[in-house]
Design a protein around this motif. Structure first.
Motif, PDB file in Angstrom:
ATOM      1  N   ARG A   1       0.816  -1.215   0.000  1.00 30.10           N
ATOM      2  CA  ARG A   1       0.000   0.000   0.000  1.00 30.10           C
ATOM      3  C   ARG A   1       0.852   1.269   0.000  1.00 30.10           C
ATOM      4  O   ARG A   1       0.351   2.345  -0.317  1.00 30.10           O
ATOM      5  CB  ARG A   1      -0.947  -0.018   1.197  1.00 30.10           C
ATOM      6  N   TRP A   2       2.104   1.146   0.408  1.00 28.99           N
ATOM      7  CA  TRP A   2       3.087   2.219   0.288  1.00 28.99           C
ATOM      8  C   TRP A   2       4.248   1.695  -0.547  1.00 28.99           C
ATOM      9  O   TRP A   2       4.544   0.493  -0.532  1.00 28.99           O
ATOM     10  CB  TRP A   2       3.632   2.622   1.654  1.00 28.99           C
ATOM     11  N   ARG A   3       4.924   2.598  -1.238  1.00 35.28           N
ATOM     12  CA  ARG A   3       6.196   2.261  -1.872  1.00 35.28           C
ATOM     13  C   ARG A   3       7.316   2.495  -0.858  1.00 35.28           C
ATOM     14  O   ARG A   3       7.160   3.330   0.052  1.00 35.28           O
ATOM     15  CB  ARG A   3       6.430   3.133  -3.097  1.00 35.28           C
ATOM     16  N   PRO A   4       8.437   1.803  -0.967  1.00 37.14           N
ATOM     17  CA  PRO A   4       9.531   2.045  -0.022  1.00 37.14           C
ATOM     18  C   PRO A   4       9.942   3.511   0.065  1.00 37.14           C
ATOM     19  O   PRO A   4      10.214   4.031   1.154  1.00 37.14           O
ATOM     20  CB  PRO A   4      10.664   1.173  -0.581  1.00 37.14           C
ATOM     21  N   GLU A   5       9.953   4.209  -1.066  1.00 39.67           N
ATOM     22  CA  GLU A   5      10.381   5.612  -1.061  1.00 39.67           C
ATOM     23  C   GLU A   5       9.368   6.521  -0.354  1.00 39.67           C
ATOM     24  O   GLU A   5       9.711   7.646   0.056  1.00 39.67           O
ATOM     25  CB  GLU A   5      10.636   6.116  -2.478  1.00 39.67           C
ATOM     26  N   ASP A   6       8.134   6.042  -0.194  1.00 38.78           N
ATOM     27  CA  ASP A   6       7.140   6.836   0.530  1.00 38.78           C
ATOM     28  C   ASP A   6       7.533   7.024   1.996  1.00 38.78           C
ATOM     29  O   ASP A   6       7.121   7.996   2.642  1.00 38.78           O
ATOM     30  CB  ASP A   6       5.768   6.173   0.453  1.00 38.78           C
TER      31      ASP A   6
END
Length: 272
Positions: free
Chosen positions: A227-232
């Motif tokens: 649901r999130w990207r790592p960079e988020d």
């Protein structure tokens, strides 16, 4: 106390370091409270059975309600110069049936302090990955009924390591003077255990903000779920805004796993 001991420890009341293990489930947290059970209160009550009180112990960290201790460290001042092993045995006798155990005791210098002498705290967080409810691990893990991408979680965690303003991952009631901290390590691993696969987070720093580790874990769980990207995670960190944080993970998966001192008071020859 002989002359050698007086030179080493000083001439005041004998001070002892205690390494404490506990199940945080039945307690309102480490800190003594007037109307609710606490780990500090349980140990101070046991000390009062050994010597007249009141007793006030200090700890390396104040864990919240439901958080566990594998190797919490506290210190106390007593009138009698107890042999450390006998002190731990006596305290464990009087702590029954509370789920609290003194697993190490050591005589320390009178200026040694469980909180201020510490140079590192280590936390462990456990997520159990299975759809079935936890039985044997109930209250000891956060059960998540889906697979998580551990590689993505580690990539997200890497954004958090280092010297940062952690306002995003700080509780609104945190009393620390500054949100700026140095996170030394945040390692995520998948472990195949008897009860099922677990994601474990190993976190190290000199000190932490209130709810910081649980905020990390809840945010990284969003990454693992896709649901999130790592960079988020890096974006959230840079926002310096509590509203940018993911959900806060529940307390039952969190353990104070160790406290590091320049000289380990629980070295060879001490009660363990």
């Amino acid at each position: 106390m002989d002359l050698r001991a007086k030179r080493r420890y000083g001439g005041g009341m004998p001070r002892f370091a205690l390494r404490v293990e506990y199940d945080g489930g039945p307690f309102a947290g480490w800190q003594r409270q007037a109307d609710q059970p606490s780990i500090q209160g349980a140990i101070e009550a046991a000390l009062a059975r050994l010597e007249p009180g009141p007793h006030a112990i200090a700890a390396a960290g104040r864990t919240d309600a439901g958080v566990h201790g594998l190797a919490q460290v506290a210190h106390c001042d007593l009138q009698k110069d107890w042999e450390p092993f006998r002190l731990s045995e006596a305290l464990n006798h009087h702590l029954k049936p509370a789920p609290v155990a003194i697993v190490g005791a050591a005589r320390v210098a009178e200026d040694w302090h469980a909180r201020f002498t510490a140079v590192e705290r280590r936390y462990l967080y456990r997520i159990l990955l299975r759809r079935a409810p936890a039985t044997h691990l109930r209250g000891l893990v956060w059960r998540v009924g889906r697979d998580l991408d551990v590689g993505a979680m580690q990539a997200g965690a890497d954004h958090l390591v280092g010297h940062h303003d952690f306002t995003t991952f700080r509780s609104s009631i945190c009393q620390a003077a500054s949100p700026v901290k140095t996170l030394d390590a945040l390692r995520v691993e998948l472990v195949e255990d008897l009860w099922g696969p677990e994601v474990r987070f190993h976190v190290r720093a000199r000190s932490f903000l209130h709810n910081q580790v649980r905020s990390f874990v809840g945010t990284l769980e969003r990454v693992g779920a896709g649901r999130w990207r790592p960079e988020d995670v890096g974006v959230a960190l840079a926002a310096r805004d509590r509203a940018a944080c993911g959900p806060v993970a529940p307390p039952q998966g969190l353990y104070l796993a160790g406290v590091v001192y320049p000289d380990d008071p629980f070295g060879a020859g001490q009660s363990r």
